[in-house]
Design an enzyme around this catalytic site. Sequence first.
Site, mmCIF file in Angstrom:
data_model
loop_
_atom_site.group_PDB
_atom_site.id
_atom_site.type_symbol
_atom_site.label_atom_id
_atom_site.label_comp_id
_atom_site.label_asym_id
_atom_site.label_seq_id
_atom_site.Cartn_x
_atom_site.Cartn_y
_atom_site.Cartn_z
ATOM 1 N N LYS A 100 4.689 17.052 25.792
ATOM 2 C CA LYS A 100 5.347 15.781 25.519
ATOM 3 C C LYS A 100 5.891 15.898 24.102
ATOM 4 O O LYS A 100 5.130 16.006 23.133
ATOM 5 C CB LYS A 100 4.363 14.621 25.625
ATOM 6 C CG LYS A 100 4.996 13.289 25.293
ATOM 7 C CD LYS A 100 3.982 12.171 25.225
ATOM 8 C CE LYS A 100 4.524 11.099 24.280
ATOM 9 N NZ LYS A 100 3.576 10.019 24.048
ATOM 10 N N ALA A 188 5.373 4.262 25.819
ATOM 11 C CA ALA A 188 5.129 3.504 24.588
ATOM 12 C C ALA A 188 5.637 2.065 24.636
ATOM 13 O O ALA A 188 6.637 1.756 25.273
ATOM 14 C CB ALA A 188 5.741 4.181 23.375
#
Lengths: 266, 340
Positions: A100, A188
Amino acid sequence: MENRPLAIYGTPLSSRLLVGTAQYPSPAILAEAIKASGAEIVTVSLRREAGASRSGESFWSLIRELGAKVLPNTAGCRSVKEAVTTAQMAREVFATSWIKLEVIADDDLLQPDPFGLVEAAAILVRDGFNVLPYMTEDLVLAEKLIGAGCEVLMPWGAPIGSGRGLNNPFALQALRRRFPHVPLIIDAGIGTPAHAAAAMELGYDGVLLNTAIAKAGDPVSMARAFALAVEAGRLAYCAEPIPPRDMAEPSTPQLGRAFADLPRRA
Amino acid sequence: MQASFPKIRVIGAGIVGLTVAHEFALAGQSVEIIERADGPGRGCSFFAGGMLAPWCEEESAEPLVREWGREGLEYWTKIVPVAEVRGTLVVAPPRDRPDLLRFSRLTTGFDWLDRSGLADREPDLAQRFDTALFYPAEAHLDPRQAVCALTGRLRQFENVTFRFNTAAESLSGAADWIIDCRGYGARDSLADLRGVKGEMLVLATGEISLKRPVRLLHPRHPVYVVPRGDGRFMVGATVIENETRRVTARSILELLSAAYALHPAFGEAEIIEMGADLRPAFPDNLPRIRRSGRVVHVNGLYRHGFLLAPALARRTAAAVLKDAFFPEVMDEHRSERQTA
């Protein structure tokens, strides 16, 4: 619409919830929460200091024991070079080519640096990595990342840890429409299960979150709540929701209803 | 009469070893304390914050920490009275106000203070923050002073001996019980023990005065400042899943930034010390009393060494001397105990 199973870089997934491993009250609660979330992928951030000396081994082995696929991330990296080095270290430590990719540009918003992101993604793809870039919701950036070889995109809903949900649903929807076949995961900014369900109802393929579970009063229950919300949102998307409209539309026809004219007769 | 007492050998003279030795000594046992360093409290205990904050710890710790922590608070204020009860303040910058609200929801035993309430207690902070949480019953101590006081107390017992510069492996003399209190040093004997790095620093400045520990909430780098007297302030501590004792520039940068955010005068302070050590922890971050045969491990106090050591020590003595069982911290099978 058919609810087709999700696959990321050739790995089929039955859960569309991805969960981070930071900030939990203890590794034991982390393990329970991951179990309750049903997540098959967990992200782990690697500090280069620990990676170089292999000194995080005790915690990493706890993470490996969770039985989920580990997705290492380059959290906290501020330059292409840092991110690439961290990714290479993570590949050694966790024996995975998945990464990631985070290249952070702004301290206050932890906003990804789009330019550094594209550059780092290209380097890592050439080096054999399967890159999952953490990005802003910018359409052009998405194109460049796909051009650099990313097969999955992870736009933010809102700044990391802010719990604000989806700040820009319009742009997220545009992204979804432009890339109908690229796995898109909201990464997020999610605060509550409602935010996660909303992301899934937009047609996103998955949701990645950490703080909303880890910092909840009861992380294990919250993990379960998110699992249900992600599933509900996905089912709703596939079930093709009705479009909103301005006027009421009675679910039972008024016309011809027995005694509907009673008030007038009275 | 003396010879019939079982002899207790405590390995490790950190805060756990010392409080354990104290409990056995109070119970009239003959105790020998073995320490490989040249003095007491030179490991993890040396770098501790020394906050006795059972209510604040509710934010992230299990309820046991509050319950047993209150025993710790009593121990350090009444039995070995080195702590001062002046409470704890928790503040957050305006933009991190949601963190203050979250903290208040997860903890008990506090009052909300407005600017004037804050000015009454810490005038230097009243210009910086307009609201705070105040935990009036909490206390703090200077860990190094506490170690000295407890060591002095132990030296008054006739049947307590210290052996410094001594490795446990080098001893041949028999002991009835071995109480292993080595913290992370016992890693090889305890498969599920891990080290969690904590880094700290000490600043000196005459420009600020604080009477009590202050915690500054921040989503990524929460920090606390504990006054040590004479214008010295301990700033701590990072919590990193990493088993080296290196102090990194990044951690110090974070600690200093947070201290500076608490009060800009810290920018002019002198850095008089930096340090790091490994907190011993089990997966649930709760301590254990683990018996195997005549060896008892007391370990895993994590961030709560001074807070929990007295309660753990008391229960260790009861487990050894009275065969008491404490399911909260003893995870061995009972059948194992009977064969031991």
